[in-house]
Design an enzyme around this catalytic site. Structure first.
Site, short mmCIF file in Angstrom:
data_model
loop_
_atom_site.label_atom_id
_atom_site.label_comp_id
_atom_site.label_asym_id
_atom_site.label_seq_id
_atom_site.Cartn_x
_atom_site.Cartn_y
_atom_site.Cartn_z
N SER A 290 0.82 -1.22 0.00
CA SER A 290 0.00 0.00 0.00
C SER A 290 0.85 1.26 0.00
O SER A 290 0.32 2.34 -0.19
CB SER A 290 -0.98 0.00 1.17
OG SER A 290 -0.57 -0.76 2.23
N HIS A 311 -3.43 -3.39 -5.96
CA HIS A 311 -3.71 -2.95 -4.60
C HIS A 311 -5.17 -3.18 -4.23
O HIS A 311 -6.06 -2.46 -4.67
CB HIS A 311 -3.34 -1.45 -4.48
CG HIS A 311 -3.46 -0.93 -3.08
ND1 HIS A 311 -3.81 0.37 -2.80
CD2 HIS A 311 -3.29 -1.53 -1.88
CE1 HIS A 311 -3.84 0.54 -1.49
NE2 HIS A 311 -3.53 -0.61 -0.92
N GLU A 323 -6.69 -0.92 -7.28
CA GLU A 323 -5.78 -0.06 -8.06
C GLU A 323 -4.77 -0.97 -8.76
O GLU A 323 -4.12 -1.78 -8.11
CB GLU A 323 -5.05 0.93 -7.14
CG GLU A 323 -5.96 2.02 -6.61
CD GLU A 323 -5.27 2.91 -5.56
OE1 GLU A 323 -5.46 4.13 -5.61
OE2 GLU A 323 -4.56 2.39 -4.70
N ASN A 361 -4.99 6.32 -1.38
CA ASN A 361 -4.34 6.64 -0.10
C ASN A 361 -3.68 8.01 -0.14
O ASN A 361 -3.57 8.69 0.89
CB ASN A 361 -3.32 5.56 0.27
CG ASN A 361 -4.03 4.31 0.75
OD1 ASN A 361 -5.24 4.34 1.04
ND2 ASN A 361 -3.32 3.21 0.82
N1 LIG Z 1 -4.06 -4.93 6.06
C1 LIG Z 1 -4.54 -4.00 5.24
O1 LIG Z 1 -5.52 -3.33 5.55
C2 LIG Z 1 -3.90 -3.80 3.89
C3 LIG Z 1 -4.61 -3.16 2.88
C4 LIG Z 1 -4.03 -3.01 1.62
C5 LIG Z 1 -2.76 -3.48 1.41
N2 LIG Z 1 -2.07 -4.08 2.42
C6 LIG Z 1 -0.71 -4.58 2.11
O2 LIG Z 1 -0.78 -6.00 1.99
C7 LIG Z 1 0.44 -6.58 2.44
C8 LIG Z 1 0.12 -7.62 3.51
O3 LIG Z 1 -0.54 -6.99 4.58
P1 LIG Z 1 -1.30 -7.83 5.69
O4 LIG Z 1 -2.08 -6.86 6.48
O5 LIG Z 1 -1.99 -8.99 5.07
O6 LIG Z 1 -0.05 -8.37 6.56
P2 LIG Z 1 -0.03 -9.56 7.61
O7 LIG Z 1 1.04 -9.23 8.58
O8 LIG Z 1 -1.39 -9.86 8.13
O9 LIG Z 1 0.41 -10.82 6.73
C9 LIG Z 1 1.67 -10.92 6.16
C10 LIG Z 1 2.01 -12.40 6.03
O10 LIG Z 1 3.17 -12.52 5.25
C11 LIG Z 1 3.93 -13.59 5.78
N3 LIG Z 1 5.32 -13.54 5.31
C12 LIG Z 1 6.33 -12.81 5.76
N4 LIG Z 1 7.46 -13.08 5.04
C13 LIG Z 1 7.12 -13.98 4.09
C14 LIG Z 1 7.81 -14.66 3.05
N5 LIG Z 1 9.09 -14.45 2.84
N6 LIG Z 1 7.11 -15.52 2.29
C15 LIG Z 1 5.81 -15.75 2.49
N7 LIG Z 1 5.11 -15.14 3.47
C16 LIG Z 1 5.75 -14.27 4.26
C17 LIG Z 1 3.79 -13.43 7.26
O11 LIG Z 1 4.12 -14.61 7.96
C18 LIG Z 1 2.30 -13.08 7.38
O12 LIG Z 1 1.50 -14.22 7.51
C19 LIG Z 1 1.30 -5.43 2.90
O13 LIG Z 1 2.18 -5.07 1.86
C20 LIG Z 1 0.31 -4.31 3.18
O14 LIG Z 1 0.87 -3.04 3.01
C21 LIG Z 1 -2.61 -4.27 3.64
#
Ligand SMILES: NC(=O)c1ccc[n+]([C@@H]2O[C@H](COP(=O)([O-])OP(=O)(O)OC[C@H]3O[C@@H](n4cnc5c(N)ncnc54)[C@H](O)[C@@H]3O)[C@@H](O)[C@H]2O)c1
Length: 594
Positions: A290, A311, A323, A361
């Site tokens: 994001s 996104h 996006e 955003n």
């Molecule tokens: N949470 C939100 O509201 C939101 C919204 C839009 C975008 N995002 C983006 O999405 C992405 C994930 O966010 P999230 O909230 O799901 O995070 P999260 O922390 O819930 O999940 C991330 C996962 O990735 C895993 N991980 C870490 N290293 C890894 C690897 N090398 N290989 C495979 N898995 C691995 C972790 O163990 C974890 O389970 C981020 O880039 C975030 O910016 C999040």
């Protein structure tokens, strides 16, 4: 229509369709008597003959058989009979519907009021008189600004389905999708993919994380079975589409991989390098980041044309916008595949170029920043939230920050400031306040600006946190709701002009679509730029100059606006002249005589 539907299916069922502008599927339509017969779909026949034979036989039976009943839905119970076929019952149904109207129309949409009045009138009026009133109301509503805005929005949504025009490439519709990271976003994306029939391989660093993600898929579809919305057989077939593990083998035959691991650039770079080695060359390598730069991420690939940002917004199942972000190296075909993937998932994709915060955003960042500035000037938080609700936003900015997470919003602010400049700078005392109160991060911790119960329902203001915030306030603001609305909307408008100037989106339509679908920006305005057109660019410029003198240079009207005001142009010159349409206020809507 409002005249005939209640005569066919009864007033009760008719209002359920007419007022929200709802649709019913074939099975429901048959059940309520809206259609006489349901013939299996065209696609389910190998040839066309059986289908057409069914249609012809049915049509013949109608033409030469018994005449169609006017009211085809039998009253199954005495209650049905009373409500549908007696005047007192009709009156009760109408009154009940009228009570729910204000909530449904949110003080903004006149359509349901006119529709209810016309439907109720048709119950007792002659057919001709009823049609006359319906036509009169239709004409009045059709000429309103709300109608024009909603029609524009509909056209923009339809336009977004034309992927070749939008992407400049063909791409493919992916059949197998890889997901990296089974956390909040990864697991929700997996659920949606399975729902739409796509095969998924999901990978995480530990098997227990994978199991949790795959478990969400199983529990989501099993819950559908429990609610009798899906057969167990169908649920099992959906669940079987998703497999997972800690290795990369499952990625080999994927058409698109979306990375949703934690938000750290070095980690994402490492994952991308690894993915490039194990995947087929035509597989799209996408990231759900994001805030990180897609261009920087693409630079670690030997073939950077494969890198796209896709996104999704949280919650993935509910938020319609995706996006699709391209960086200078991304190929048209990769963008097209990413775009078609989003379409396949039932989303509204908008293409944007790589910049901090992308579109949504970036604009929301400046909006929330303005709300915090208002709070630091002493404005009461519920007063600010109310002002923006009145404007037509789905929730006020403080309520929104609670939803996003105060820590997440505070984390994004410096990223935007570094990439876009001073205007995103937030008061360091505010950032410190968030940091030193990890128990108040919004809905996820049960309290932020407001308190939340265990089910996440909003409660009263969180007085402990608000008192701490108030300690930072030095002035005593008396900003009116009008000033609050204008400040929050006009900083967004200036930012939108910069996004257009930098060619971050293809056209103004895409920006408005992103705003409505990604932030819920007042849909009855048609979006941020449509709103500016409707209000009148010269009057906007005047108001911004007034705000600039009192609140600072961030309100200095963007040169695009100044030029447009001078030339008398609009963002959407092909749309009906806003001077010739009028917003119908709710107080002018008919209140049915009930
Ligand atoms: N949470 C939100 O509201 C939101 C919204 C839009 C975008 N995002 C983006 O999405 C992405 C994930 O966010 P999230 O909230 O799901 O995070 P999260 O922390 O819930 O999940 C991330 C996962 O990735 C895993 N991980 C870490 N290293 C890894 C690897 N090398 N290989 C495979 N898995 C691995 C972790 O163990 C974890 O389970 C981020 O880039 C975030 O910016 C999040």
């Amino acid at each position: 229509g409002t005249v005939r539907l209640s005569k066919i299916i009864g007033l009760q069922e008719a209002l359920k369709i007419i007022l929200p502008g709802g649709a019913v599927n074939a099975k429901k339509a048959k059940k309520i008597g809206l259609v006489d017969k349901v013939i299996p779909s065209f696609e389910s026949f190998p040839g066309q003959h059986t289908f057409w034979r069914g249609v012809t036989a049915f049509a013949k039976s109608k033409l030469w058989g018994k005449p169609t009943r006017v009211y085809t839905r039998p009253n199954k119970t005495w209650g049905d009979y009373f409500l549908n076929s007696t005047s007192i019952g009709n009156w009760m149904v109408g009154r009940e519907a009228a009570r729910g109207l204000d909530k449904m129309a949110k003080g903004r949409y006149p359509g349901p009021y006119f529709a209810l009045d016309s439907t109720i009138n048709a119950v007792s009026a002659s057919h001709l008189d009823a049609e006359k009133l319906e036509a009169k109301y239709f004409g009045k509503l059709g000429g309103s600004s709300q109608s024009k805005a909603l029609i524009s929005l509909f056209k923009m949504m339809e336009g977004s389905k034309k992927f070749q025009e939008k992407c400049g490439g063909e791409g493919i519709s992916p059949k197998k999708v890889g997901i990296v990271g089974a956390g909040v976003m990864g697991s929700q994306i997996a659920v949606l993919c399975a729902k739409k029939g796509l095969k998924v391989y999901i990978r995480d660093i530990k098997q227990q994380f994978v199991d949790k993600g795959v478990g969400l898929v199983a529990s989501t579809f099993n819950a559908q079975v429990a609610k009798k919305r899906m057969s167990q057989e169908k649920a099992n077939s959906k669940i079987a589409l998703v497999t997972g593990g800690t290795g990369v083998e499952g990625f080999r035959d994927c058409d698109l991989i979306i990375e949703a691991a934690v938000e750290l650039m070095p980690l994402k770079k490492k994952i991308f390098k690894e993915l490039e080695k194990v995947t087929k060359p035509e597989c799209v390598l996408a990231t759900n980041t994001s805030s990180l730069s897609i261009t920087e991420l693409a630079s670690v690939l030997e073939n950077p044309s494969r890198c796209v940002g896709i996104h999704f917004f949280n919650p993935v199942g509910k938020m319609p916008l995706v996006e699709v972000i391209r960086c200078p190296s991304t190929s048209h075909d990769m963008v097209a595949t990413g775009y078609r993937f989003a379409l396949k998932l039932g989303k509204v994709p908008v293409i944007c170029n790589d910049c901090p915060g992308f579109v949504v955003n970036r604009i929301l960042g400046i909006y929330m920043g303005e709300a915090v500035k208002l709070a630091m000037e002493g404005c009461k938080l519920p007063f600010v939230d109310d002002a923006l609700l009145e404007f037509g936003m789905p929730m006020g900015p403080f309520r929104l920050m609670d939803e996003v997470g105060l820590d997440v919003a505070a984390h994004v602010a410096p990223v935007l400031e570094n990439g876009l400049g001073e205007r995103y700078k937030s008061d360091p005392r505010y950032a410190e306040l968030i940091k030193s109160n990890p128990q108040f991060l919004g809905k996820k911790t049960g309290a932020g600006f407001y308190k939340y119960n265990a089910k996440g329902k909003q409660g009263p203001l969180n007085s402990v946190f608000v008192r701490k915030l108030n300690n930072l306030v030095t002035s005593n603001s008396n900003a009116s709701k009008k000033a609050i609305k204008d400040r929050c909307v006009m900083v967004m408008l200036n930012e939108a002009c910069m996004i257009l100037e930098e060619n971050m989106v293809n056209c103004p339509e895409d920006l408005d679509l992103a705003m409505v679908m990604g932030t819920g920006f007042a849909p009855f305005t048609g979006g941020l730029l449509s709103y500016a057109d409707f209000r009148g660019i010269p009057s906007i410029v005047k108001r911004m100059e007034w705000l600039e003198k009192r609140c600072g240079t961030r309100f200095k009207p963007h040169k695009t606006l100044v030029k447009m005001a001078k030339d008398g142009t609009r963002f959407f010159p092909d749309r009906p002249d806003p001077k010739k349409v009028r917003q119908i206020p709710i107080k002018e809507c008919p209140r049915s005589k009930l």
